[in-house]
Design a protein around this motif. Structure first.
Motif, short mmCIF file in Angstrom:
data_model
loop_
_atom_site.label_atom_id
_atom_site.label_comp_id
_atom_site.label_asym_id
_atom_site.label_seq_id
_atom_site.Cartn_x
_atom_site.Cartn_y
_atom_site.Cartn_z
N ARG A 135 15.78 11.95 33.51
CA ARG A 135 17.21 11.67 33.40
C ARG A 135 17.60 11.28 31.97
NH1 ARG A 135 21.25 11.93 36.27
NH2 ARG A 135 23.07 10.70 35.72
N ASN A 155 16.78 20.02 48.39
CA ASN A 155 17.52 19.49 49.54
C ASN A 155 17.76 20.57 50.59
OD1 ASN A 155 17.69 16.81 48.84
ND2 ASN A 155 19.42 17.20 47.47
N GLN A 210 11.17 23.46 42.04
CA GLN A 210 12.53 23.19 41.57
C GLN A 210 12.85 23.97 40.31
OE1 GLN A 210 14.74 19.43 41.81
NE2 GLN A 210 12.69 18.56 42.00
N ASN A 264 16.18 24.97 45.58
CA ASN A 264 16.93 23.74 45.84
C ASN A 264 16.19 22.92 46.90
OD1 ASN A 264 18.68 21.80 46.79
ND2 ASN A 264 20.48 23.09 46.57
N ASN A 306 21.72 16.80 31.91
CA ASN A 306 21.30 16.46 33.27
C ASN A 306 21.63 17.53 34.30
OD1 ASN A 306 20.05 13.97 32.80
ND2 ASN A 306 22.04 12.94 32.73
N PRO A 307 21.10 18.72 34.13
CA PRO A 307 21.34 19.76 35.12
C PRO A 307 20.48 19.49 36.35
CG PRO A 307 19.72 20.49 33.56
CD PRO A 307 20.12 19.12 33.12
N ARG A 308 20.84 20.09 37.47
CA ARG A 308 19.90 20.07 38.59
C ARG A 308 18.77 21.02 38.21
NH1 ARG A 308 22.97 21.30 43.83
NH2 ARG A 308 21.40 22.92 43.94
N PRO A 309 17.51 20.58 38.31
CA PRO A 309 16.41 21.43 37.81
C PRO A 309 16.45 22.84 38.38
CG PRO A 309 15.56 19.31 38.55
CD PRO A 309 17.02 19.32 38.87
N ASP A 310 16.88 22.97 39.64
CA ASP A 310 16.85 24.31 40.24
C ASP A 310 17.97 25.19 39.72
OD1 ASP A 310 18.06 22.19 42.18
OD2 ASP A 310 19.06 24.06 42.72
N GLN A 311 18.90 24.62 38.95
CA GLN A 311 19.97 25.47 38.42
C GLN A 311 19.76 25.86 36.97
OE1 GLN A 311 23.46 23.24 39.42
NE2 GLN A 311 23.65 24.31 41.38
N GLY A 364 16.03 18.85 32.99
CA GLY A 364 16.63 18.12 34.11
C GLY A 364 15.62 17.37 34.95
#
Lengths: 243, 304, 322
Positions: free
Chosen positions: A57, B202, B195, B200, A72-77, A54
Motif C-alpha cells: 500500500r 474476491n 492476482q 480477482n 494503489n491499483p487493485r493488483p488484478d487490474q 498494488g
C-alpha cells in the motif's frame, strides 16, 4: 529525451503504516527503455516494484502511467492498465502445464487467444516444445522465460521485473537479460530490480540507486558504470553488495 | 465383507462431494470451516421443500423414475437446491465470515464457523422439526446383486453413486480443461501471483462458495435419499468430511475426492471388527493414523 | 429464603467449576492462540479419571480404586494432560486447522467411546458409586454444599493466581510474543511447537481439574455430561469475558451460566408446551448468536484486557488486539 512511461512521485509505502519501507521515492522510467533499480539489501527495491503493482500500500505520493494516476491499483487490474509484474520467485503456477499457464493469462483474449498463444510459443521455442509439461518441472532459466512469456501475454506497455536473474546460472542469467533487452525493441518499457549490479548496468539505459528507502543517486547506466564512487561501493570495492 | 466395501464406496461418494468444497474454502480462506457440513443439511431440506412444491404445482412430476424412489420433482429440486445452497454459502460469508475476516485472525474464523453451524443446525430443527424425514414414503426394496457373498444394493444408492461420480467428472473436466478451472487452481497455489495475473480474488472466493455449496447440497440430497433427512445430518457428517480432507491433504481437491472414498470404505470395513456403535469415532481414528504416518495427507503440501 | 440461598450456593459452585475450565481455555486460546475444539473431552477426562480412581469398587466396569481423593483428582488432571499431549504432539507442527479438527475429533471419539464401552466406565448408564470426600463428617446437606463451594473457590483462586504468575513469567511473555509473531520465538532459539505443546497441556490439565470437580460435585458422570454443547458454552464464556483476560474469563463464566440457566428456566416456565420440546434448540441458537455476535461486534469481550505488562513492566497497550 524520450517520453516518460511510468513515474513515481515521492511515494511512501510499507507493510505497516508506522514503519514505511519507502520514505519518498521518485523514479521515472522512459518508454521503451530499461530502467534498473539497484541498492543494498533492505533499500526497498522490491518494495518499490510491489508498491507500483498494488501489492504494497502506498500511503502518500503517486504513481503515474502515461500521465494517468494509477496509485494503489487493485493488483488484478494492473494487467488491464498495461502493466505486468514478474515476481522474483514463485512467478509461475507449478501445478499447471506451461500451456495452461499461458492460457490462463490469455483467458480474456477471446478469439485472438490461439493466435497470441502461437506468437508467444514462437518467441520462446523451448517452451513450445515442453508446453504440456508441468511448469514446476522446468529448469530455472526456462521458468524465468515462462514468467516473462506470462507477462507478455497481458500485452503490457510496462513490465516490472524483480531480479529476473536471481538463482540462475551465469549463462541462463545472460540469456534472460538479453531477452529482456529485445523486448524494449518492441516498445516495451522495463523496470528491473537487480542484485547483479555490473550485469544490470551493462544492460540498462538508466539507473536509480536506492538506499534506506530513499533515492540516493541516478543517471544514465553507462555513466554510473564508470563512476568511481559507484564502482567503489558496488562493483568490486570492498563492500560488494550481496549477489 | 463385500457388502461393507460397497456400502463404503456409496457413503464415500457423498463424503467426497462434501470434502471437495470444504478443502477449497479451507485452502483459500485458511480456516477450518466447521459450518461446512451444515450446507449439506441446508441442501437436503431445500430439496425436500422444492420436491413438495414441484409435485404440488404439477402432479405428474411426482412420479418415480424407473426403479428409483427418486421422482422427477426431486431431481429438479436437487438442481434448485444446489443453487440455493450455493447462494446461502455466499450469504453466510457476507454476513459473518467476511466481516470476521476483516477484523480478526484465523482463529476467530474457526470460532465463528462453530457459532454459524449451531445456529443453522438448530434453526433447521426449529423450522422442520427434530423428527426424521424421508423424500419418499414408498419402501424400495434392495436388489440382491449376489447371494454368496450376500450383496444388497438399493437402486437409489446406485443412482446416488453415479450422480456423485458424474458431478466429480464434470468438476474434473472444468479444472483440467477450462481457463476458469486453471484460475481456481492458480488461486489455490499462489494467490498473490494469481492476482497479478489478473484474477480477482474476491470474485474467486464467491465462486468457491457457490461451488462448495452446490456440491454440498448434492451430497446432502444423496445422503437423504439413501438414508434419511434430519437436522443433525450435517453434524454427523462433519467429522468424516474433515477426515477426508486430511487424508487427501488440506487444499488438494483431488485428494479430498479420493479421501472421501477412503474414509467411507475404511469406516465401513471397520464394522467388520468393531461394534457399529463405534462408527462415529472411526473418522477420528483415521485422522490419527494419517497424522502419524503422513501428516500432509496423500497430496498435501506442507504449509505452516 | 433458605431455598434461595441453597440455590445460590448450587449455582455459584457450578459457575465456579466452569470458570476453572474457562481459565484453562484462556491459557490455550487467549494467551497462546491455540484452538481447542474439544474442551469437553479434556473436561470429561478429568471427570471420568477422578471418579474411576476415587470411586468405590464396581463389578460391572473398571474403576473403584478408592484412591485418596486429592490423588484421584490429580489423576484425572493427568489423564486430561496425557490426552492433550497425544493430540498436541501430532498436530502442533502443522497448520493450525489440524489442531482444531483433531481436538474436535477427540471430543466426538471420547463421548462415543464412553457411551459404548460399558466395561470401561459404565457406558450410557454413566459412572456411579463415588463417595464424596469428607462426606462421612459433613453429611449430604447444606453444610456439605457450603464446604464444597469453599473448596471450589479456593481452587479457582489458586488456578487464577497460578495463571497470573505464569503469564507474567518469561514463559508467558514467550507465549504472547509467539501469538503475535512466530518468528519472534524462533529468533530467541525456542521451538514454537514445544512452547505451544506445553501451553496446550497446562490448559488441558486445568480443564481436567474443572471436570474432576464437576464429577465430584454430582458424584456421578455420564456421556450426557460430555456433549459438545459444553465446549460451546465454555467458549461463549471466554468470548464474552474477553480472550486473554483471566478476570474477564471468570466473569464471562458467571454471566453465561446465569444466562443459560435463566433461559432454560424461562422457557420451561413460560413457553407453550409445544415449544418446550425445542428448548434445547433455542438455547443452542442463543449460544451460537452470542459467539458470532461477540466476534462481529465486540471481539475484545465485555471485559477487555486492561493492561498488558511489557517486558519492562510498563503498560504498553490498553486493549487486546484480537
Amino acid at each position: 529525451m524520450t517520453e516518460v512511461a511510468l513515474q513515481t512521485r515521492d511515494i511512501v509505502a510499507g507493510y505497516v503504516p508506522e514503519l514505511p519501507v519507502l520514505k519518498g521515492v521518485s523514479v521515472a522510467a522512459q518508454a521503451a527503455k530499461i530502467t534498473v533499480i539497484i541498492g543494498p539489501n533492505g533499500a526497498g527495491k522490491s518494495t518499490l516494484i510491489k508498491a507500483i503493482a498494488g501489492l504494497v500500500r502506498v500511503t502518500s505520493g503517486q504513481v503515474h502511467l502515461m500521465g494517468k494516476d494509477i496509485t494503489n491499483p487493485r493488483p488484478d487490474q494492473m494487467g488491464a492498465h498495461g502493466v505486468a509484474y514478474v515476481p522474483q520467485s514463485d512467478n509461475i503456477f507449478r501445478s499447471l502445464t506451461i500451456r495452461q499457464n499461458l492460457e490462463l493469462l490469455l483467458r480474456n483474449a477471446g478469439a485472438e487467444r490461439a493466435a497470441r498463444l502461437d506468437a508467444l510459443f514462437e518467441q520462446f521455442p523451448p517452451l513450445a516444445q515442453k508446453q504440456n509439461q508441468k511448469a514446476g518441472a522446468l529448469s530455472g532459466g526456462q521458468r524465468q522465460f515462462l514468467a516473462v512469456a506470462m507477462a507478455l501475454a497481458l500485452n503490457p506497455s510496462v513490465i516490472l521485473m524483480d531480479e529476473p536473474s536471481a538463482g540462475l546460472s551465469p549463462k541462463a542469467a545472460q540469456e534472460v537479460l538479453e531477452h529482456v533487452r529485445k523486448l524494449t525493441e518492441r516498445g516495451v518499457t522495463i523496470i528491473l530490480v537487480e542484485q547483479n549490479v555490473k550485469q544490470a548496468l551493462r544492460l540498462a539505459d538508466h539507473c536509480y540507486i536506492l538506499a534506506d528507502g530513499r533515492n540516493q543517486l541516478d543517471g544514465p547506466a553507462a555513466d554510473l558504470l564508470s563512476d568511481p564512487v559507484v564502482g567503489q561501493i558496488y562493483l568490486g570495492g570492498k563492500r560488494v553488495a550481496a549477489t | 465383507m463385500i457388502q461393507h466395501l460397497v456400502d463404503g464406496i456409496l457413503v464415500g461418494s457423498i463424503l467426497s462431494l462434501g470434502a471437495i468444497g470444504l478443502t477449497m474454502a479451507m485452502h483459500m480462506l485458511r480456516f477450518a470451516n466447521f459450518s461446512h457440513a451444515e450446507l449439506l443439511s441446508i441442501g437436503a431440506y431445500c430439496a425436500l421443500v422444492f420436491d413438495g412444491v414441484f409435485t404440488a404445482v404439477y402432479a405428474p412430476l411426482g412420479n418415480v423414475i424407473g426403479p428409483l424412489s427418486l421422482t422427477w420433482a426431486l431431481s429438479l429440486a436437487i438442481l434448485v437446491s444446489m443453487a440455493i445452497t450455493g447462494g446461502s454459502a455466499i450469504l453466510i460469508d457476507r454476513l459473518v465470515f467476511s466481516r470476521v475476516r476483516a477484523k480478526g485472525g484465523e482463529l476467530s474464523m474457526v470460532f465463528a464457523s462453530f457459532g454459524v453451524a449451531m445456529i443453522i443446525r438448530n434453526a433447521l430443527g426449529l423450522i422442520f422439526g427434530l423428527q426424521v424425514q424421508l423424500y419418499s414414503k414408498d419402501i424400495v426394496f434392495a436388489t440382491v446383486l449376489s447371494r454368496d457373498p450376500l450383496l444388497l444394493v438399493k437402486p437409489d444408492q446406485i443412482f446416488s453413486l453415479a450422480a456423485a461420480l458424474f458431478i466429480m467428472v464434470i468438476f474434473h473436466l472444468m479444472l483440467s480443461r477450462t481457463t476458469f478451472g486453471y484460475s481456481l487452481r492458480a488461486v489455490a497455489e499462489n494467490p498473490d501471483l494469481a492476482q497479478v495475473s489478473g484474477i480477482n480474488l474476491n470474485q474467486m472466493i464467491t465462486l468457491i462458495w457457490i461451488i462448495g455449496g452446490g456440491l454440498a447440497a448434492a451430497a446432502g440430497v444423496f445422503y437423504g435419499l439413501t438414508n434419511q433427512v434430519n437436522p443433525v445430518l450435517g453434524r454427523d457428517l462433519l467429522l468424516p468430511i474433515f477426515a477426508a480432507t486430511i487424508v487427501g491433504g488440506i487444499g488438494s481437491i483431488y485428494g479430498a475426492a479420493l479421501g472421501g472414498f477412503l474414509v467411507g470404505i475404511a469406516s465401513n470395513m471397520a464394522l467388520l471388527i468393531l461394534p457399529s456403535g463405534y462408527s462415529p469415532a472411526m473418522p477420528f481414528l483415521i485422522i490419527l493414523v494419517v497424522l502419524v504416518i503422513r501428516p500432509t495427507g496423500l497430496f498435501g503440501e506442507e504449509r505452516a | 429464603m433458605i431455598g434461595i440461598i441453597s440455590y445460590l450456593i448450587f449455582f455459584t459452585t457450578v459457575a465456579a467449576i466452569l470458570s476453572i475450565a474457562v481459565l484453562g481455555l484462556n491459557l490455550q486460546w487467549g494467551n497462546s492462540g491455540l484452538f481447542n475444539g474439544g474442551v469437553v473431552a479434556f473436561f470429561g477426562a478429568g471427570a471420568y479419571g477422578t471418579l474411576i480412581l476415587g470411586g468405590t469398587s464396581q463389578t460391572a466396569h473398571l474403576g473403584g480404586f478408592e484412591i485418596f481423593y486429592p490423588l484421584a483428582l490429580i489423576g484425572g488432571m493427568v489423564t486430561a494432560g496425557l490426552m492433550a499431549w497425544i493430540v498436541g504432539i501430532l498436530t502442533l507442527r502443522l497448520r493450525h486447522d489440524y489442531l482444531a479438527i483433531a481436538t474436535f475429533g477427540v471430543a466426538v471419539a471420547f463421548e462415543n467411546l464412553l457411551r459404548n464401552a460399558e466395561g470401561l466406565a459404565g457406558g450410557a448408564q454413566g459412572l456411579r458409586g463415588f463417595e464424596r470426600p469428607l462426606h462421612a463428617w459433613l453429611g449430604d446437606g447444606f453444610t456439605y454444599n457450603v464446604f464444597f463451594l469453599i473448596f471450589v473457590l479456593v481452587l479457582l483462586g489458586a488456578t487464577y493466581r497460578f495463571l497470573e504468575v505464569l503469564i507474567r513469567s518469561p514463559f508467558g511473555r514467550l507465549l504472547r510474543a509467539m501469538r503475535e509473531d512466530e518468528t519472534a520465538a524462533l529468533s530467541l532459539g525456542k521451538d514454537p511447537a514445544k512452547i505451544r505443546l506445553t501451553s496446550l497441556i497446562i490448559g488441558s490439565v486445568i480443564i481436567g481439574l474443572s471436570g474432576g470437580l464437576y464429577a465430584t460435585f454430582y458424584a456421578f458422570i455420564s456421556p450426557q455430561d460430555v456433549l459438545p454443547i459444553l465446549t460451546f458454552q465454555i467458549w461463549a464464556m471466554l468470548i464474552v469475558g474477553g480472550a486473554g483476560n483471566n478476570k474477564g474469563a471468570v466473569a464471562g463464566a458467571f454471566v453465561i451460566w446465569a444466562a443459560w440457566t435463566a433461559s432454560g428456566w424461562g422457557l420451561s416456565r413460560f413457553a407453550p408446551l409445544e415449544i418446550q420440546l425445542y428448548t434445547g434448540s433455542i438455547q443452542f441458537i442463543l449460544i451460537g448468536l452470542v459467539i458470532v455476535g461477540m466476534l462481529l461486534w465486540r471481539p475484545q469481550g465485555l471485559f477487555p484486557e486492561k493492561l498488558v505488562i511489557s517486558q519492562s513492566g510498563r503498560t504498553n497497550r490498553s486493549e487486546n488486539r484480537e
